[in-house]
Design a protein around this motif. Structure first.
Motif, PDB file in Angstrom:
ATOM      1  N   ARG A  86       0.829  -1.214   0.000  1.00 18.52           N
ATOM      2  CA  ARG A  86       0.000   0.000   0.000  1.00 18.52           C
ATOM      3  C   ARG A  86       0.859   1.257   0.000  1.00 18.52           C
ATOM      4  O   ARG A  86       0.545   2.233  -0.668  1.00 18.52           O
ATOM      5  CB  ARG A  86      -0.916   0.008   1.219  1.00 18.52           C
ATOM      6  CG  ARG A  86      -2.046  -0.978   1.138  1.00 18.52           C
ATOM      7  CD  ARG A  86      -2.850  -0.982   2.411  1.00 18.52           C
ATOM      8  NE  ARG A  86      -3.914  -1.957   2.381  1.00 18.52           N
ATOM      9  CZ  ARG A  86      -4.465  -2.476   3.455  1.00 18.52           C
ATOM     10  NH1 ARG A  86      -4.069  -2.114   4.663  1.00 18.52           N
ATOM     11  NH2 ARG A  86      -5.428  -3.359   3.346  1.00 18.52           N
ATOM     12  N   LYS A  87       1.922   1.221   0.769  1.00 21.75           N
ATOM     13  CA  LYS A  87       2.817   2.373   0.888  1.00 21.75           C
ATOM     14  C   LYS A  87       3.440   2.739  -0.464  1.00 21.75           C
ATOM     15  O   LYS A  87       3.570   3.911  -0.800  1.00 21.75           O
ATOM     16  CB  LYS A  87       3.909   2.064   1.905  1.00 21.75           C
ATOM     17  CG  LYS A  87       4.893   3.175   2.140  1.00 21.75           C
ATOM     18  CD  LYS A  87       5.902   2.764   3.204  1.00 21.75           C
ATOM     19  CE  LYS A  87       6.945   3.833   3.434  1.00 21.75           C
ATOM     20  NZ  LYS A  87       7.924   3.411   4.450  1.00 21.75           N
ATOM     21  N   TYR A  88       3.822   1.724  -1.229  1.00 18.87           N
ATOM     22  CA  TYR A  88       4.511   1.974  -2.495  1.00 18.87           C
ATOM     23  C   TYR A  88       3.598   1.942  -3.714  1.00 18.87           C
ATOM     24  O   TYR A  88       4.076   2.066  -4.839  1.00 18.87           O
ATOM     25  CB  TYR A  88       5.661   0.976  -2.669  1.00 18.87           C
ATOM     26  CG  TYR A  88       6.776   1.246  -1.693  1.00 18.87           C
ATOM     27  CD1 TYR A  88       7.519   2.424  -1.771  1.00 18.87           C
ATOM     28  CD2 TYR A  88       7.073   0.350  -0.678  1.00 18.87           C
ATOM     29  CE1 TYR A  88       8.530   2.693  -0.865  1.00 18.87           C
ATOM     30  CE2 TYR A  88       8.083   0.608   0.235  1.00 18.87           C
ATOM     31  CZ  TYR A  88       8.810   1.786   0.131  1.00 18.87           C
ATOM     32  OH  TYR A  88       9.800   2.042   1.035  1.00 18.87           O
ATOM     33  N   LYS A  89       2.307   1.811  -3.491  1.00 25.22           N
ATOM     34  CA  LYS A  89       1.360   1.725  -4.602  1.00 25.22           C
ATOM     35  C   LYS A  89       1.535   2.879  -5.593  1.00 25.22           C
ATOM     36  O   LYS A  89       1.553   2.668  -6.806  1.00 25.22           O
ATOM     37  CB  LYS A  89      -0.076   1.705  -4.068  1.00 25.22           C
ATOM     38  CG  LYS A  89      -1.120   1.621  -5.155  1.00 25.22           C
ATOM     39  CD  LYS A  89      -2.518   1.594  -4.592  1.00 25.22           C
ATOM     40  CE  LYS A  89      -3.533   1.478  -5.721  1.00 25.22           C
ATOM     41  NZ  LYS A  89      -4.895   1.380  -5.205  1.00 25.22           N
ATOM     42  N   GLN A  90       1.653   4.078  -5.097  1.00 25.80           N
ATOM     43  CA  GLN A  90       1.770   5.262  -5.966  1.00 25.80           C
ATOM     44  C   GLN A  90       3.086   5.306  -6.730  1.00 25.80           C
ATOM     45  O   GLN A  90       3.204   5.987  -7.730  1.00 25.80           O
ATOM     46  CB  GLN A  90       1.628   6.542  -5.135  1.00 25.80           C
ATOM     47  CG  GLN A  90       0.356   6.636  -4.326  1.00 25.80           C
ATOM     48  CD  GLN A  90      -0.898   6.580  -5.187  1.00 25.80           C
ATOM     49  OE1 GLN A  90      -0.909   6.993  -6.332  1.00 25.80           O
ATOM     50  NE2 GLN A  90      -1.966   6.035  -4.617  1.00 25.80           N
ATOM     51  N   HIS A  91       4.092   4.566  -6.248  1.00 28.72           N
ATOM     52  CA  HIS A  91       5.429   4.652  -6.826  1.00 28.72           C
ATOM     53  C   HIS A  91       5.783   3.468  -7.721  1.00 28.72           C
ATOM     54  O   HIS A  91       6.854   3.466  -8.322  1.00 28.72           O
ATOM     55  CB  HIS A  91       6.472   4.766  -5.703  1.00 28.72           C
ATOM     56  CG  HIS A  91       6.163   5.856  -4.723  1.00 28.72           C
ATOM     57  ND1 HIS A  91       6.254   7.201  -5.037  1.00 28.72           N
ATOM     58  CD2 HIS A  91       5.734   5.801  -3.442  1.00 28.72           C
ATOM     59  CE1 HIS A  91       5.906   7.919  -3.988  1.00 28.72           C
ATOM     60  NE2 HIS A  91       5.579   7.098  -3.007  1.00 28.72           N
ATOM     61  N   LEU A  92       4.897   2.501  -7.809  1.00 24.38           N
ATOM     62  CA  LEU A  92       5.177   1.312  -8.611  1.00 24.38           C
ATOM     63  C   LEU A  92       4.493   1.390  -9.973  1.00 24.38           C
ATOM     64  O   LEU A  92       3.360   1.865 -10.063  1.00 24.38           O
ATOM     65  CB  LEU A  92       4.664   0.052  -7.901  1.00 24.38           C
ATOM     66  CG  LEU A  92       5.371  -0.389  -6.638  1.00 24.38           C
ATOM     67  CD1 LEU A  92       4.650  -1.598  -6.027  1.00 24.38           C
ATOM     68  CD2 LEU A  92       6.811  -0.740  -6.917  1.00 24.38           C
ATOM     69  N   PRO A  93       5.175   0.914 -11.005  1.00 27.51           N
ATOM     70  CA  PRO A  93       4.487   0.790 -12.303  1.00 27.51           C
ATOM     71  C   PRO A  93       3.312  -0.181 -12.141  1.00 27.51           C
ATOM     72  O   PRO A  93       3.355  -1.092 -11.300  1.00 27.51           O
ATOM     73  CB  PRO A  93       5.550   0.197 -13.223  1.00 27.51           C
ATOM     74  CG  PRO A  93       6.855   0.375 -12.533  1.00 27.51           C
ATOM     75  CD  PRO A  93       6.563   0.487 -11.068  1.00 27.51           C
ATOM     76  N   ASP A  94       2.300   0.004 -12.940  1.00 26.64           N
ATOM     77  CA  ASP A  94       1.077  -0.788 -12.824  1.00 26.64           C
ATOM     78  C   ASP A  94       1.348  -2.289 -12.893  1.00 26.64           C
ATOM     79  O   ASP A  94       0.783  -3.061 -12.121  1.00 26.64           O
ATOM     80  CB  ASP A  94       0.092  -0.364 -13.918  1.00 26.64           C
ATOM     81  CG  ASP A  94      -1.312  -0.840 -13.617  1.00 26.64           C
ATOM     82  OD1 ASP A  94      -1.736  -0.741 -12.442  1.00 26.64           O
ATOM     83  OD2 ASP A  94      -1.972  -1.339 -14.554  1.00 26.64           O
TER      84      ASP A  94
END
Length: 159
Positions: A86-94
């Motif tokens: 959840r923490k890295y959701k915004q920073h990971l490619p789809d």
């Protein structure tokens, strides 16, 4: 009065398929996530309890701790991984995020495997009291969520 042992056949695949179908119901999924996020409940445990409710079986009161203890091995890992995802959701490619969800599902399946092994090691009896899902919701302080789990699963699935 002694209660007769109940006969039921629980396998990982049976619980997993039941869980995928039942959790796929929007109302159930939302209630499960609220139970997890607001009341620190365990969705896999709830799904197991619902499966047992559908079979009209339960376990003795003194076996509750055994069932909850079997989560210990995987619960910390699963919660840590979920929080990290959840923490890295915004920073990971789809694509990487989807892969992380798939890995989380594998962790969920392992947890269900632990639950199946545990439940198959304790005696089950015919349930003549409250449904296990209701008891679990009460135990967590989320009794109002039980209404989402009270309908027979067959109403939503082909199980």
């Amino acid at each position: 009065m002694t209660r007769k042992p109940a006969r039921t056949s629980l396998t990982l695949e049976r619980l997993w398929q039941f869980s995928l179908q039942y959790y796929g119901v929007r109302r159930v999924k939302e209630a499960c996530l609220e139970l997890q996020n607001q009341f620190r409940g365990n969705v896999n445990l709830l799904l197991l309890l619902k499966w047992l409710d559908e079979q009209k079986v339960t376990f003795q009161e003194e076996d509750w701790h055994k069932v909850e203890e079997c989560l210990g091995r995987s619960e910390t890992l699963l919660n840590s991984y979920r929080e990290l995802r959840r923490k890295y959701k915004q920073h990971l490619p789809d694509t990487l995020y989807r892969e992380s969800l798939q890995f989380e599902l594998q962790l969920e399946k392992q947890q269900q495997s632990d639950l199946v092994e545990c439940v198959n090691s304790i005696p089950l009896i015919a349930n003549q009291g409250d449904p296990l899902t209701l008891r679990y919701c009460r135990q967590l302080g989320g009794e109002r969520l039980y209404s989402a789990f009270s309908d027979p699963a067959s109403r939503y699935t082909n199980v």
